[in-house]
Design a protein around this motif. Structure first.
Motif, PDB file in Angstrom:
ATOM      1  N   ALA A   1     -12.352  21.462  17.786  1.00  0.00           N
ATOM      2  CA  ALA A   1     -12.932  21.314  18.948  1.00  0.00           C
ATOM      3  C   ALA A   1     -11.851  20.062  19.531  1.00  0.00           C
ATOM      4  CB  ALA A   1     -14.008  21.584  19.424  1.00  0.00           C
ATOM      5  N   ASP A   2     -11.515  19.978  20.870  1.00  0.00           N
ATOM      6  CA  ASP A   2     -11.319  18.930  21.977  1.00  0.00           C
ATOM      7  C   ASP A   2     -12.439  19.494  23.088  1.00  0.00           C
ATOM      8  OD1 ASP A   2      -9.198  17.869  20.612  1.00  0.00           O
ATOM      9  OD2 ASP A   2      -6.883  19.300  21.241  1.00  0.00           O
ATOM     10  N   ARG A   3     -11.887  18.075  24.048  1.00  0.00           N
ATOM     11  CA  ARG A   3     -12.577  17.827  25.533  1.00  0.00           C
ATOM     12  C   ARG A   3     -11.714  16.849  25.970  1.00  0.00           C
ATOM     13  NH1 ARG A   3     -15.306  14.949  29.170  1.00  0.00           N
ATOM     14  NH2 ARG A   3     -17.543  15.601  29.941  1.00  0.00           N
ATOM     15  N   ARG A   4     -11.548  18.300  27.631  1.00  0.00           N
ATOM     16  CA  ARG A   4     -10.619  17.681  27.856  1.00  0.00           C
ATOM     17  C   ARG A   4     -11.264  16.165  29.188  1.00  0.00           C
ATOM     18  NH1 ARG A   4      -7.633  22.786  27.764  1.00  0.00           N
ATOM     19  NH2 ARG A   4      -6.529  22.351  25.884  1.00  0.00           N
ATOM     20  N   ALA A   5     -10.683  15.678  29.817  1.00  0.00           N
ATOM     21  CA  ALA A   5     -10.833  14.615  30.782  1.00  0.00           C
ATOM     22  C   ALA A   5     -11.894  15.794  31.719  1.00  0.00           C
ATOM     23  CB  ALA A   5      -9.438  14.413  31.547  1.00  0.00           C
ATOM     24  N   ASP A   6     -11.679  17.255  32.409  1.00  0.00           N
ATOM     25  CA  ASP A   6     -12.177  17.384  33.198  1.00  0.00           C
ATOM     26  C   ASP A   6     -13.985  17.725  32.511  1.00  0.00           C
ATOM     27  OD1 ASP A   6     -11.171  19.677  32.023  1.00  0.00           O
ATOM     28  OD2 ASP A   6     -10.666  20.779  33.401  1.00  0.00           O
ATOM     29  N   GLY A   7     -14.436  17.544  31.963  1.00  0.00           N
ATOM     30  CA  GLY A   7     -14.953  18.219  31.045  1.00  0.00           C
ATOM     31  C   GLY A   7     -14.954  20.043  30.139  1.00  0.00           C
ATOM     32  N   THR A   8     -14.063  20.197  30.353  1.00  0.00           N
ATOM     33  CA  THR A   8     -14.017  21.154  29.537  1.00  0.00           C
ATOM     34  C   THR A   8     -13.670  21.389  27.452  1.00  0.00           C
ATOM     35  OG1 THR A   8     -11.720  21.392  29.939  1.00  0.00           O
ATOM     36  CG2 THR A   8     -12.887  22.567  31.451  1.00  0.00           C
ATOM     37  N   TRP A   9     -14.233  22.205  27.243  1.00  0.00           N
ATOM     38  CA  TRP A   9     -14.161  21.886  25.950  1.00  0.00           C
ATOM     39  C   TRP A   9     -13.311  23.381  25.156  1.00  0.00           C
ATOM     40  CZ3 TRP A   9     -15.339  18.800  22.512  1.00  0.00           C
ATOM     41  CH2 TRP A   9     -16.152  17.415  22.252  1.00  0.00           C
ATOM     42  N   THR A  10     -12.469  23.294  24.293  1.00  0.00           N
ATOM     43  CA  THR A  10     -11.722  24.000  23.837  1.00  0.00           C
ATOM     44  C   THR A  10     -11.493  23.974  22.672  1.00  0.00           C
ATOM     45  OG1 THR A  10      -9.434  22.771  23.783  1.00  0.00           O
ATOM     46  CG2 THR A  10      -9.479  24.640  25.394  1.00  0.00           C
ATOM     47  N   ALA A  11     -11.810  25.122  21.531  1.00  0.00           N
ATOM     48  CA  ALA A  11     -12.296  25.261  20.485  1.00  0.00           C
ATOM     49  C   ALA A  11     -10.610  25.610  18.978  1.00  0.00           C
ATOM     50  CB  ALA A  11     -13.304  26.038  19.973  1.00  0.00           C
ATOM     51  N   LEU A  12     -10.218  24.935  18.176  1.00  0.00           N
ATOM     52  CA  LEU A  12      -9.438  25.541  17.213  1.00  0.00           C
ATOM     53  C   LEU A  12     -10.083  26.787  16.502  1.00  0.00           C
ATOM     54  CD1 LEU A  12      -6.533  26.043  16.548  1.00  0.00           C
ATOM     55  CD2 LEU A  12      -7.545  24.880  14.580  1.00  0.00           C
ATOM     56  N   ASP A  13      -9.614  28.834  16.985  1.00  0.00           N
ATOM     57  CA  ASP A  13      -9.857  29.789  15.771  1.00  0.00           C
ATOM     58  C   ASP A  13      -8.780  30.460  14.981  1.00  0.00           C
ATOM     59  OD1 ASP A  13      -9.904  32.526  15.427  1.00  0.00           O
ATOM     60  OD2 ASP A  13      -9.577  33.159  17.215  1.00  0.00           O
ATOM     61  N   ARG A  14      -9.244  29.420  13.667  1.00  0.00           N
ATOM     62  CA  ARG A  14      -8.251  29.867  12.955  1.00  0.00           C
ATOM     63  C   ARG A  14      -8.124  30.666  12.175  1.00  0.00           C
ATOM     64  NH1 ARG A  14      -9.518  24.893  11.784  1.00  0.00           N
ATOM     65  NH2 ARG A  14     -10.856  23.765  11.363  1.00  0.00           N
TER      66      ARG A  14
END
Length: 100
Positions: free
Chosen positions: A71-84
């Motif tokens: 997963a990654d946390r962006r500077a604006d506080g949102t999170w994204t996760a990798l769908d395998r």
């Protein structure tokens, strides 16, 4: 803010702060900052959220003995996760107070 990782852990999450530096020639490069090892994604996510910084979480698994993006946390506080299954990054839902 450190977590004790059991010797027999089969999965370890690495939360790493992303920072940038400027080289003498003016080129901006991305590099790693503070890091924490956790036994759960919840702990890794809380670490970066408490710092309030962009960063990434990778996961090491004993079975494959590999470290992969998680997963990654962006500077604006949102999170994204990798769908395998699809190989795409998808937004993660916000955590509720007390659930992080």
């Amino acid at each position: 803010m450190s977590t004790r990782i059991p010797r027999n852990a089969t999965k370890v999450f690495y939360a790493t702060e992303s920072t940038t530096r400027t080289k003498p020639d003016g080129e901006v490069i991305r590099c790693a900052g503070r890091e924490q090892r956790s036994t759960t994604f919840r702990e890794a996510r809380r670490f970066l959220d408490d710092l309030g910084v962009p960063g990434s979480v990778t996961v090491w698994t004993e079975r494959s003995n590999r470290t992969d993006a998680y997963a990654d946390r962006r500077a604006d506080g949102t999170w994204t996760a990798l769908d395998r299954l699809t190989g795409t990054w998808e937004p993660l839902p916000e955590t509720k107070e007390g659930q992080s």
